[in-house]
Design a protein around this motif. Structure first.
Motif, PDB file in Angstrom:
ATOM      1  N   CYS A   1       0.836  -1.193   0.000  1.00  0.00           N
ATOM      2  CA  CYS A   1       0.000   0.000   0.000  1.00  0.00           C
ATOM      3  C   CYS A   1       0.877   1.251   0.000  1.00  0.00           C
ATOM      4  CB  CYS A   1      -0.946  -0.016   1.201  1.00  0.00           C
ATOM      5  SG  CYS A   1      -0.143  -0.188   2.783  1.00  0.00           S
TER       6      CYS A   1
ATOM      7  N   GLU B   1       1.087   6.720   2.741  1.00  0.00           N
ATOM      8  CA  GLU B   1      -0.020   7.329   3.488  1.00  0.00           C
ATOM      9  C   GLU B   1      -0.971   6.274   4.031  1.00  0.00           C
ATOM     10  OE1 GLU B   1       0.867   8.169   0.384  1.00  0.00           O
ATOM     11  OE2 GLU B   1       1.115  10.337   0.248  1.00  0.00           O
ATOM     12  N   GLU B   2      -1.282   5.288   3.194  1.00  0.00           N
ATOM     13  CA  GLU B   2      -2.192   4.228   3.621  1.00  0.00           C
ATOM     14  C   GLU B   2      -1.566   3.400   4.736  1.00  0.00           C
ATOM     15  OE1 GLU B   2      -4.714   0.454   1.795  1.00  0.00           O
ATOM     16  OE2 GLU B   2      -3.584   1.735   0.438  1.00  0.00           O
TER      17      GLU B   2
ATOM     18  N   GLU C   1       0.668   4.375   6.932  1.00  0.00           N
ATOM     19  CA  GLU C   1       0.653   5.170   8.164  1.00  0.00           C
ATOM     20  C   GLU C   1      -0.740   5.200   8.772  1.00  0.00           C
ATOM     21  OE1 GLU C   1       2.234   8.946   6.918  1.00  0.00           O
ATOM     22  OE2 GLU C   1       4.297   8.199   6.904  1.00  0.00           O
ATOM     23  N   CYS C   2      -1.752   5.306   7.940  1.00  0.00           N
ATOM     24  CA  CYS C   2      -3.134   5.317   8.409  1.00  0.00           C
ATOM     25  C   CYS C   2      -3.471   3.993   9.082  1.00  0.00           C
ATOM     26  CB  CYS C   2      -4.085   5.582   7.233  1.00  0.00           C
ATOM     27  SG  CYS C   2      -5.841   5.524   7.654  1.00  0.00           S
ATOM     28  N   LEU C   3      -3.104   2.890   8.446  1.00  0.00           N
ATOM     29  CA  LEU C   3      -3.392   1.569   9.008  1.00  0.00           C
ATOM     30  C   LEU C   3      -2.663   1.362  10.334  1.00  0.00           C
ATOM     31  CD1 LEU C   3      -3.308  -0.611   5.784  1.00  0.00           C
ATOM     32  CD2 LEU C   3      -5.278  -0.260   7.285  1.00  0.00           C
TER      33      LEU C   3
ATOM     34  N   ALA D   1      -4.659   3.662  12.829  1.00  0.00           N
ATOM     35  CA  ALA D   1      -6.083   3.374  13.035  1.00  0.00           C
ATOM     36  C   ALA D   1      -6.399   1.890  13.187  1.00  0.00           C
ATOM     37  CB  ALA D   1      -6.901   3.955  11.881  1.00  0.00           C
TER      38      ALA D   1
ATOM     39  N   ALA E   1      -9.916  -0.061   9.828  1.00  0.00           N
ATOM     40  CA  ALA E   1     -10.059   1.152   9.018  1.00  0.00           C
ATOM     41  C   ALA E   1      -9.493   0.966   7.610  1.00  0.00           C
ATOM     42  CB  ALA E   1      -9.367   2.317   9.713  1.00  0.00           C
ATOM     43  N   LYS E   2      -9.359  -0.280   7.164  1.00  0.00           N
ATOM     44  CA  LYS E   2      -8.702  -0.531   5.876  1.00  0.00           C
ATOM     45  C   LYS E   2      -9.377   0.157   4.695  1.00  0.00           C
ATOM     46  CE  LYS E   2     -11.016  -4.963   5.512  1.00  0.00           C
ATOM     47  NZ  LYS E   2     -10.824  -6.388   5.684  1.00  0.00           N
TER      48      LYS E   2
ATOM     49  N   CYS F   1      -8.521   3.901   5.077  1.00  0.00           N
ATOM     50  CA  CYS F   1      -7.101   4.104   4.818  1.00  0.00           C
ATOM     51  C   CYS F   1      -6.736   3.904   3.349  1.00  0.00           C
ATOM     52  CB  CYS F   1      -6.269   3.184   5.703  1.00  0.00           C
ATOM     53  SG  CYS F   1      -6.364   3.598   7.465  1.00  0.00           S
ATOM     54  N   SER F   2      -7.499   3.079   2.653  1.00  0.00           N
ATOM     55  CA  SER F   2      -7.188   2.841   1.234  1.00  0.00           C
ATOM     56  C   SER F   2      -7.360   4.105   0.399  1.00  0.00           C
ATOM     57  CB  SER F   2      -8.042   1.710   0.670  1.00  0.00           C
ATOM     58  OG  SER F   2      -9.397   2.093   0.607  1.00  0.00           O
TER      59      SER F   2
ATOM     60  N   ALA G   1      -6.287   7.049   1.528  1.00  0.00           N
ATOM     61  CA  ALA G   1      -5.168   7.930   1.882  1.00  0.00           C
ATOM     62  C   ALA G   1      -4.142   7.950   0.752  1.00  0.00           C
ATOM     63  CB  ALA G   1      -4.514   7.461   3.181  1.00  0.00           C
TER      64      ALA G   1
END
Length: 155
Positions: free
Chosen positions: A92, A95-96, A98-100, A103, A107-108, A111-112, A114
């Motif tokens: 991924c 950004e994705e 880091e989001c995963l 979160a 939150a996949k 986050c996808s 991001a």
């Protein structure tokens, strides 16, 4: 092959949209499909089909809604491909990831989005795509609960 059908599906979508949107907005929707799909022509074809269904069946003809739909479709396919281990991408986006990390895997779908570039299509498109991702997360959670409850009840 769906990948080879992408140009035909895009032309069909453009034709479907001519009665509803100006050329500038049609171009924006087509642009969103390409950006959301990256270099994946199967995603381009699928997103074009998805948008055509929204236009022809549900009469969704708002450009930001269709832009959000393109990103939603492509992000769901990307998540599914990663889960099945058939993703053509190595991993991924930064950004994705880091989001995963922040979160969690629940939150996949959020986050996808991001780092996807959806913000280029305005706040309305971003809000719609985020709301759709939240709904998909809730749908996935509900399915897990139903499956778990079914097992508990001996079904």
């Amino acid at each position: 092959n769906q990948a080879r059908a992408a140009p035909i599906k895009l032309r069909k979508l453009q034709k479907d949209l001519t009665a509803h949107l100006c050329q500038k907005d049609i171009y924006q929707v087509i642009n969103a499909i390409y950006l959301a799909a990256g270099d994946d022509t199967k995603k381009v074809a699928g997103a074009a089909d998805f948008c055509s269904i929204l236009v022809n069946s549900l009469e969704m003809t708002d450009a930001p809604t269709l832009c959000a739909a393109a990103f939603h479709y492509s992000s769901l396919v990307s998540v599914r491909e990663r889960e099945l281990g058939i993703s053509t991408a190595d991993s991924c986006s930064v950004e994705e990831g880091e989001c995963l990390e922040a979160a969690g895997s629940d939150a996949k779908y959020l986050c996808s989005l991001a780092g996807s570039g959806i913000e280029e299509f305005g706040t309305h498109a971003v809000k719609i795509a985020l709301d759709a991702a939240r709904l998909k997360s809730m749908e996935t959670l509900a399915a897990k609960v139903v499956r778990k409850n079914g097992k508990l009840l001996g079904r």
